[in-house]
Design a protein around this motif. Structure first.
Motif, PDB file in Angstrom:
ATOM      1  N   GLU A 167     -16.680  74.025  27.009  1.00  0.00           N
ATOM      2  CA  GLU A 167     -15.847  72.866  26.668  1.00  0.00           C
ATOM      3  C   GLU A 167     -16.417  71.586  27.284  1.00  0.00           C
ATOM      4  O   GLU A 167     -16.416  70.528  26.639  1.00  0.00           O
ATOM      5  CB  GLU A 167     -14.410  73.094  27.150  1.00  0.00           C
ATOM      6  CG  GLU A 167     -13.674  74.130  26.345  1.00  0.00           C
ATOM      7  CD  GLU A 167     -12.370  74.609  26.987  1.00  0.00           C
ATOM      8  OE1 GLU A 167     -11.987  74.073  28.060  1.00  0.00           O
ATOM      9  OE2 GLU A 167     -11.746  75.525  26.421  1.00  0.00           O
ATOM     10  N   TYR A 168     -16.888  71.671  28.494  1.00  0.00           N
ATOM     11  CA  TYR A 168     -17.460  70.505  29.180  1.00  0.00           C
ATOM     12  C   TYR A 168     -18.651  69.945  28.392  1.00  0.00           C
ATOM     13  O   TYR A 168     -18.717  68.750  28.117  1.00  0.00           O
ATOM     14  CB  TYR A 168     -17.898  70.887  30.595  1.00  0.00           C
ATOM     15  CG  TYR A 168     -18.657  69.791  31.292  1.00  0.00           C
ATOM     16  CD1 TYR A 168     -17.990  68.715  31.875  1.00  0.00           C
ATOM     17  CD2 TYR A 168     -20.052  69.818  31.359  1.00  0.00           C
ATOM     18  CE1 TYR A 168     -18.680  67.695  32.510  1.00  0.00           C
ATOM     19  CE2 TYR A 168     -20.753  68.804  31.982  1.00  0.00           C
ATOM     20  CZ  TYR A 168     -20.066  67.749  32.559  1.00  0.00           C
ATOM     21  OH  TYR A 168     -20.762  66.742  33.172  1.00  0.00           O
TER      22      TYR A 168
ATOM     23  N   ASP B 151     -14.876  71.830  19.885  1.00  0.00           N
ATOM     24  CA  ASP B 151     -14.194  72.305  21.084  1.00  0.00           C
ATOM     25  C   ASP B 151     -15.142  72.849  22.157  1.00  0.00           C
ATOM     26  O   ASP B 151     -15.009  72.529  23.324  1.00  0.00           O
ATOM     27  CB  ASP B 151     -13.186  73.406  20.721  1.00  0.00           C
ATOM     28  CG  ASP B 151     -12.169  72.915  19.710  1.00  0.00           C
ATOM     29  OD1 ASP B 151     -11.692  71.782  19.862  1.00  0.00           O
ATOM     30  OD2 ASP B 151     -11.863  73.675  18.768  1.00  0.00           O
TER      31      ASP B 151
ATOM     32  N   ARG C  92     -17.942  68.008  25.094  1.00  0.00           N
ATOM     33  CA  ARG C  92     -17.439  66.627  25.197  1.00  0.00           C
ATOM     34  C   ARG C  92     -18.543  65.592  25.043  1.00  0.00           C
ATOM     35  O   ARG C  92     -18.280  64.447  24.697  1.00  0.00           O
ATOM     36  CB  ARG C  92     -16.738  66.414  26.537  1.00  0.00           C
ATOM     37  CG  ARG C  92     -15.397  67.111  26.612  1.00  0.00           C
ATOM     38  CD  ARG C  92     -14.633  66.696  27.822  1.00  0.00           C
ATOM     39  NE  ARG C  92     -15.255  67.301  29.006  1.00  0.00           N
ATOM     40  CZ  ARG C  92     -14.894  67.060  30.246  1.00  0.00           C
ATOM     41  NH1 ARG C  92     -13.934  66.207  30.501  1.00  0.00           N
ATOM     42  NH2 ARG C  92     -15.479  67.670  31.251  1.00  0.00           N
TER      43      ARG C  92
END
Length: 181
Positions: free
Chosen positions: A108-109, A119, A112
């Motif tokens: 997830e990190y 996602d 971004r």
């Protein structure tokens, strides 16, 4: 991405590295390695992919590939998309996966920072594609692939590692039928 690492000749033979984002050791579990094997079998049968060599390490996969349909970039993209979805789904559904929360945080990190990912991001976008346009380079990359588990200290002989085409070249039982160089 550096121009020198792009697949320019869609019908050429390439050494490719698929790397898990953040170097997460996903393939330390057999279930995720088996998704890679199954997906390669599908691409060979349905997408005209020729696999000459492979090794699945804990956080990356090395391959020597060519596309009979001269669409190697498309096939690699589809392979990475499918395996990403399948592995992420398998991680989420695996109740015995002790690293699930940590892995999802990492995936997830990294997502971004990438506009093309919603996602979670599993693979890096680079393939570090190197065209194998002569026998010397081909032999060097083939040896590099097969010696990876030996250099990692997992096996004494390359052909002893089950998730490698070194077994094919040694005439041993293997998980994936490849074309020999």
């Amino acid at each position: 991405m550096a121009d020198s690492y792009q697949i320019k000749d869609q019908g050429g033979t390439y050494f490719i590295t698929c790397q898990v984002i953040g170097w997460v050791d996903v393939f330390s579990r057999q279930t995720y390695r088996d998704i890679i094997i199954s997906s390669l079998k599908y691409c060979m049968a349905e997408k005209n992919l020729i696999v000459y060599a492979y090794v699945i390490m804990t956080n990356h996969v090395h391959l020597i590939l060519r596309s009979k349909s001269e669409r190697l970039s498309d096939t690699v993209r589809d392979f990475k998309r499918f395996t990403s979805n399948q592995i992420l789904k398998s991680i989420d559904e695996n109740h015995s996966e002790s690293r699930k929360d940590w892995m999802n945080i990492v995936f997830e990190y990294h997502a971004r920072f990438n506009k093309r990912v919603k996602d979670k991001q599993f693979w890096t976008h680079e393939n570090h594609a190197v065209e194998l346009n002569n026998n010397e380079v081909m032999d060097s990359k083939l040896n590099y692939i097969h010696e990876n588990p030996v250099r990692a200290g997992w096996v004494e002989r390359a052909e002893d590692y089950l998730y490698s085409s070194a077994r094919n070249y040694a005439g041993l039982y293997n998980l994936l039928e490849i074309e020999m160089i």
